[in-house]
Design an enzyme around this catalytic site. Structure first.
Site, PDB file in Angstrom:
ATOM      1  N   HIS A  89       0.741  -1.233   0.076  1.00 46.16           N
ATOM      2  CA  HIS A  89       0.014  -0.367   0.118  1.00 46.16           C
ATOM      3  C   HIS A  89       0.772   1.129  -0.113  1.00 46.16           C
ATOM      4  CE1 HIS A  89       0.322  -0.058   4.389  1.00 46.16           C
ATOM      5  NE2 HIS A  89       0.460   1.117   4.255  1.00 46.16           N
ATOM      6  N   ASP A 111      -0.144  -7.676   1.738  1.00 48.97           N
ATOM      7  CA  ASP A 111       0.185  -6.299   1.683  1.00 48.97           C
ATOM      8  C   ASP A 111       2.013  -6.421   1.741  1.00 48.97           C
ATOM      9  OD1 ASP A 111       0.477  -3.619   1.704  1.00 48.97           O
ATOM     10  OD2 ASP A 111      -0.118  -3.229   3.897  1.00 48.97           O
ATOM     11  N   SER A 151       4.726   2.438   8.451  1.00 48.38           N
ATOM     12  CA  SER A 151       4.354   1.331   7.586  1.00 48.38           C
ATOM     13  C   SER A 151       5.522   0.899   6.715  1.00 48.38           C
ATOM     14  CB  SER A 151       3.164   1.888   7.200  1.00 48.38           C
ATOM     15  OG  SER A 151       2.437   0.910   6.349  1.00 48.38           O
TER      16      SER A 151
END
Length: 380
Positions: free
Chosen positions: A95, A125, A200
Site C-alpha cells: 500500500h 500487503d 508502515s
C-alpha cells in the site's frame, strides 16, 4: 669406600630451581603481553561491541531502514522499508507504493536514490523494490522462528522523514487474521507498539536477538496497538521476486526531476537531521558512519584516522541547541551546541570532564546528496 655426593646433589637442586624460576617468568611475561591487532575491520567491530545498549541497537538497525516516497501526479505517500539482501532489495508494504508513478528512497544518512518495483502483491500487503546503489550492504538478520506472546520488540519506521520513529513494546497477540483496504493479513502479530504512516513497511525487531521478525503494516486509530506481518509468511515470495529481477529490465525514475523540486525548506530539515545523526554516531563511537557524511573534499583533507582521533576521547554527549539557515549557492549553515563528556588526555589519571562546545557545520549538495563540507569549532 664410596665418595659423598652432597655437593653434586646441591648443585643439581640449584639449577633445577633456577630453571623453574625462568620458566615461570617467561610464562608470566607471555600471559601479560597484549596482542596488537592492526586490522581496521577488527578494531571497528571491537569498538562497536562496547556498551551495546538499546540506543546502539537502534542506531545500527536504522542503517538498514529506508524511508520510501511514492510520487504521483496528485500526492506523495511516505512509508518505510528495510534492506533484506545484498542486492539492494527493500521489503515494504504494497500500500506504500501501489499508486506511485515514481519511487525514491532516503537512507538513514539522508542519501537519496530512485527505486524500481520488482514485485508487488495484490492480496498480501507486501512489495519489494530495488535500489542498485544499496547493493552489497549488510542487511539485518531475519529470524527463522515465530515470535511468542510477551517477546519484547522494537518497531522502526522512516529513519529520516519522521525523525527516527522508534516505538517499543511486546508481542501482545499472535495468529490474528484481518482485512484492511483490500489486503488480507494472515497470522499477523499484534503488538503493543503503535504504528503510524511513517512506520508502515518498516521492520519489527526482536529486542533479545536483534533479528527482524515482521513487517509493521497496520495501525489502529487510537494508537493502542498495531499489526505486523510475520517475515516467515512472505519471505519466500520476496526471494522469488529478487531472484527473477534483472536490473537492465527495471524502470527507474530520474533523480534529476525530483531533485529540481526539492526546496531549501527540505534542505534545512535534512541539515538538522544530518547534524543529529553525526553526533549520535560520535556518541556511540560509530566513527565510520559519521565520517561517511563528509563531502569528498573534506575527506581528502582529513583521513579517517585523523577524524577518529578528534573524537576518540568523547565518552558521552548531548545536543542542547541547533539552528540552521540557508546561505548563498544552496549551502546551509547549522550551528550546534553540544555538552561533551570526555576523558582528559592531558591528565595521567584520565579524569572525566564535561564542557559546552559550539560547532558550525556547512552543508552543500554533492552529486545530488547533501554533505558536510566544513566543520568549525567555534567554542569561545
Amino acid at each position: 669406600m664410596k665418595q659423598k655426593r652432597y655437593p653434586a646433589i646441591f648443585i643439581s637442586i640449584v639449577f633445577l630451581l633456577i630453571g623453574i624460576f625462568i620458566t615461570f617468568k617467561l610464562y608470566s611475561d607471555w600471559k601479560d603481553t597484549e596482542l596488537a591487532i592492526n586490522q581496521p575491520f577488527v578494531n571497528h567491530i571491537a569498538e562497536k561491541s562496547e556498551n551495546l545498549d538499546l540506543k546502539t541497537i537502534i542506531h545500527e538497525a536504522e542503517k538498514s531502514v529506508i524511508q520510501i516516497e511514492g510520487h504521483n501526479e496528485y500526492s506523495t505517500i511516505t512509508g518505510s522499508g528495510f534492506l533484506y539482501n545484498s542486492k539492494g532489495d527493500i521489503i515494504t508494504n504494497a500500500h506504500v507504493i501501489q499508486d506511485a508513478d515514481a519511487i525514491y528512497v532516503r537512507t538513514s544518512n539522508a542519501r537519496f536514490y530512485p527505486a524500481a518495483v520488482i514485485g508487488i502483491s495484490e492480496d498480501t500487503d507486501i512489495a519489494v523494490i530495488r535500489v542498485p546503489q544499496l547493493a552489497n550492504r549488510d542487511p539485518l538478520p531475519l529470524s527463522d522462528e515465530l515470535a511468542e506472546i510477551g517477546d519484547e520488540i522494537i518497531a522502526l519506521g522512516s529513519p529520516h522523514g519522521f525523525q527516527n520513529t522508534v516505538t517499543l513494546g511486546i508481542i501482545s497477540g499472535t495468529e490474528r487474521d484481518l482485512d484492511v483496504d483490500g489486503y488480507h493479513y494472515a497470522n499477523a502479530y499484534q503488538i503493543s507498539a503503535s504504528i503510524t504512516h511513517g512506520n508502515s513497511g518498516g521492520p519489527l525487531i526482536k529486542r533479545e536477538t536483534g533479528e527482524i521478525i515482521g513487517i509493521n503494516s497496520v495501525g489502529m486509530d487510537d494508537g493502542m496497538f498495531g499489526f505486523s506481518i510475520p517475515i516467515n509468511e512472505v519471505i519466500d515470495i520476496a526471494k522469488k521476486w529478487s531472484n527473477e529481477a534483472v536490473n537492465e529490465d527495471l524502470k527507474f525514475a530520474s533523480i534529476t526531476d525530483i531533485m529540481s523540486n526539492i526546496n531549501m525548506e527540505q534542505g534545512l530539515q535534512d541539515a538538522n537531521y544530518l547534524t543529529e545523526y553525526f553526533w549520535d554516531s560520535i556518541g556511540i563511537r560509530d566513527y565510520i558512519s559519521a565520517y561517511s557524511l563528509l563531502g569528498s573534499t573534506l575527506q581528502q583533507s582529513t583521513s579517517y584516522a585523523d577524524f577518529r582521533n578528534q573524537y576518540i576521547y568523547i565518552i558521552d554527549l548531548r545536543i542542547t541547541d541547533s539552528e540552521s539557515e540557508v546561505l548563498d549557492h544552496n549551502q546551509i549553515e547549522t550551528t550546534v551546541e553540544v555538552d561533551v563528556m570526555e576523558r582528559d588526555s592531558n591528565q595521567d589519571d584520565e579524569k572525566e570532564k564535561t564542557t559546552s562546545q559550539q560547532f558550525e557545520f556547512i552543508f552543500a549538495y554533492e552529486n545530488d546528496q547533501l554533505k558536510i563540507v566544513k566543520i568549525t569549532d567555534t567554542t569561545d
